[in-house]
Structures are given as C-alpha cells and as structure tokens.
Design a protein around this motif. Sequence first.
Motif, short mmCIF file in Angstrom:
data_model
loop_
_atom_site.label_atom_id
_atom_site.label_comp_id
_atom_site.label_asym_id
_atom_site.label_seq_id
_atom_site.Cartn_x
_atom_site.Cartn_y
_atom_site.Cartn_z
N SER A 176 10.86 1.77 0.57
CA SER A 176 10.89 2.32 -0.78
C SER A 176 10.35 1.29 -1.76
O SER A 176 10.17 0.11 -1.42
CB SER A 176 12.33 2.67 -1.16
OG SER A 176 13.13 1.49 -1.21
N LEU A 177 10.10 1.70 -2.98
CA LEU A 177 9.60 0.79 -3.99
C LEU A 177 10.60 -0.33 -4.25
O LEU A 177 10.22 -1.50 -4.35
CB LEU A 177 9.29 1.54 -5.29
CG LEU A 177 8.91 0.68 -6.50
CD1 LEU A 177 7.71 -0.20 -6.19
CD2 LEU A 177 8.64 1.55 -7.72
N GLN A 232 0.83 -1.20 0.00
CA GLN A 232 0.00 0.00 0.00
C GLN A 232 0.86 1.25 0.00
O GLN A 232 1.61 1.50 0.94
CB GLN A 232 -0.93 0.01 1.22
CG GLN A 232 -1.74 1.28 1.38
CD GLN A 232 -2.71 1.49 0.23
OE1 GLN A 232 -3.47 0.60 -0.12
NE2 GLN A 232 -2.68 2.68 -0.37
N TRP A 233 0.76 2.05 -1.07
CA TRP A 233 1.45 3.34 -1.09
C TRP A 233 0.87 4.18 0.03
O TRP A 233 -0.34 4.24 0.23
CB TRP A 233 1.25 4.01 -2.44
CG TRP A 233 2.34 3.76 -3.45
CD1 TRP A 233 3.04 4.71 -4.14
CD2 TRP A 233 2.84 2.50 -3.92
NE1 TRP A 233 3.93 4.12 -4.99
CE2 TRP A 233 3.84 2.75 -4.87
CE3 TRP A 233 2.55 1.17 -3.61
CZ2 TRP A 233 4.56 1.75 -5.51
CZ3 TRP A 233 3.25 0.15 -4.25
CH2 TRP A 233 4.24 0.44 -5.18
N ALA A 237 -0.61 -4.49 -5.24
CA ALA A 237 0.02 -3.18 -5.06
C ALA A 237 -1.00 -2.09 -5.40
O ALA A 237 -1.62 -2.13 -6.47
CB ALA A 237 1.25 -3.05 -5.94
N VAL A 238 -1.17 -1.14 -4.49
CA VAL A 238 -2.17 -0.08 -4.65
C VAL A 238 -1.51 1.27 -4.44
O VAL A 238 -0.86 1.50 -3.41
CB VAL A 238 -3.34 -0.26 -3.65
CG1 VAL A 238 -4.40 0.81 -3.89
CG2 VAL A 238 -3.94 -1.65 -3.77
N GLY A 239 -1.69 2.18 -5.37
CA GLY A 239 -1.07 3.50 -5.29
C GLY A 239 -1.81 4.45 -4.36
O GLY A 239 -2.87 4.12 -3.81
N PRO A 240 -1.26 5.65 -4.18
CA PRO A 240 -1.88 6.66 -3.31
C PRO A 240 -2.94 7.45 -4.07
O PRO A 240 -3.26 7.13 -5.22
CB PRO A 240 -0.69 7.55 -2.95
CG PRO A 240 0.13 7.55 -4.22
CD PRO A 240 -0.02 6.15 -4.79
N VAL A 261 4.41 1.59 1.40
CA VAL A 261 5.44 1.99 0.45
C VAL A 261 5.45 3.51 0.33
O VAL A 261 4.41 4.14 0.17
CB VAL A 261 5.19 1.36 -0.94
CG1 VAL A 261 6.27 1.78 -1.93
CG2 VAL A 261 5.13 -0.16 -0.84
N THR A 262 6.63 4.10 0.42
CA THR A 262 6.78 5.55 0.26
C THR A 262 7.08 5.85 -1.20
O THR A 262 8.23 5.87 -1.62
CB THR A 262 7.91 6.09 1.15
OG1 THR A 262 9.12 5.37 0.87
CG2 THR A 262 7.56 5.92 2.62
N GLY A 263 6.02 6.07 -1.97
CA GLY A 263 6.19 6.32 -3.39
C GLY A 263 6.41 7.78 -3.71
O GLY A 263 6.45 8.64 -2.83
N GLU A 264 6.51 8.06 -5.00
CA GLU A 264 6.80 9.42 -5.45
C GLU A 264 5.69 10.40 -5.06
O GLU A 264 5.95 11.57 -4.77
CB GLU A 264 6.98 9.43 -6.98
CG GLU A 264 8.24 8.76 -7.47
CD GLU A 264 9.49 9.47 -6.98
OE1 GLU A 264 9.50 10.72 -6.97
OE2 GLU A 264 10.45 8.78 -6.61
#
Length: 278
Positions: free
Chosen positions: A162-163, A91-92, A218-221, A117-120
């Motif tokens: 991180s990713l 999970q972002w 995997a799911v983005g923010p 996850v600490t994404g962009e």
Amino acid sequence: MRQLVLSEFPDRNGILVLGGSNYHYLAKVLRKTSGSSVEARLPDGSIRTFRILDITRETKEIRLSAAEENGQSGQNMPDIPSFFPRIILFQWMIKNPKMEQLVRQATEMGVSEIIPVTGERSLFRNEKESYPVKQERWERIIREARQQSGSSIPTGIFNPVSLSEAVRIWNDISGDIPENRKIAFVLTETPLERKTLHEYLGRHIKDGEDIPVCAALAVGPEGGMTEQETETLTENNFLKIHFNTNILRSETAALYGVAAIQNALTELGKWQLKEYNL
C-alpha cells in the motif's frame, strides 16, 4: 558482458552442478558446449570464470569447474560500483505484460529496488492472480535480465504494498542516510511552478557537498496518482518534478525518469550550474 547469476557457491573442489533454468540458459540460450568458459556472478557479488566439464542432455544437467588462469580462479568485484547511485523505484501497479517489461528494463538499467504500489487507480486490484505467483515470476525476470545485461546490481523486488507501507519502506531505507546524500521525487503529469531535476540536484554540489548516493522515484499508473496520494508523498519529502516531454505511458515515464536521475547523478560532478536560490 553476459553473465550467469548463481544462487550458490561451488563445492570445496570448485565444482558446481546446475540444472533447470541454468541448464536452459547455458545450453539453449548461449549454446555453450563442453570445454566452453562462462562468466558467473556468485552470491557475494564476485565474478568467477567457470569451465564447462560436461553437459548431460538426458538429465539436463551441466557440470562446471572454477577455471584457474594465472593462479587465480576469479576476480572480486563489489556488488555496486562506488560511483553508481542506489535508485529505488516506487511503481504504481500497471497491467501485465507492461509491468513485467518494466521490471525487466529497470533491472537492466541497474535499479536497486523495485517496489510495486497498489494505489487508488491501480488495475492490479482487480486481477485474480495471487501476489506470490507474480513475485516468483518477477524474480525470474530479474535474474534473466541481470544475466543478459551483465548488471552487477542485485536488483530486488517487493510484494505489492500500500502507499502507507511504501512510505514506511522509504523512511526505513533512508533513515540513516544524511539529508544531503539522499533525494526523492514523484513524477507529475502537469507542468508545475517547481524546480527542475538539475535545480534540485544542484544544491548537492553547492559549496562542495557530496553527491547523493540514494534516490527514490515514485511513478503513478495510467491516469496518474490521485491528489491525495501525491500529497502523502510530498508530506514525506518527495519532490514534485515534471519532464517537458510528450505524454508518456506509465512504464515509459518510469524508465525515462530512472534514466534522467541516473545520468544526472553519475555525471553530477561534471555539469555546471548557475547559482540557484535553493
């Protein structure tokens, strides 16, 4: 069934003295009294029935005794039911309290591991609260959720990574699992000319193959992943899927995705598919 999740075993006499959050849960939430029984899950995953011997409100302690009924003090149960798939949620990071609610509900659903996850586009990078503080709170939320839901899955949560570290974790987890027993997905916001969830899973029941035992999601923010992040995941065998629903918030999309995968896997032997060119 509600349960008390224990981090320790009773002593050789079957006695356990609890305080702190355990006292609050039994005395304040469940409103247990002396003589009441309580189902508790021990660190080895087994369920045991305890009887409350006494409650000391001055020191906020509860003394339990392993109850013996018909000569048995408890029943051994596996940590994870044999039919239940291991689901790993990447999970972002999203902003609290949404992240905390997501952790709670994913635990209730039986997710095995939650990996932030600490994404962009992750908002978490701008928050001042340290990782250890969040980790401690998340673990408390998981414990409360397991007690409320009766989940037998010992849900674990990682410190935010991180990713690249998330990909390494997935490769480590799945490395020893046969290809036809694992599968990984990444949610996309726009429809793609890709196969559906059931079409992807269909290959696992063709010719009598085994049902997958491990699935990653995997799911983005909010705002979605970047194109580079999605590409990194697909390069590491994550399959792109898009659900034909309304526009969902990140936390809603994660739970929707987990539920869809969980239901499809647990009922994989029941539903029928056409012959797809997979």
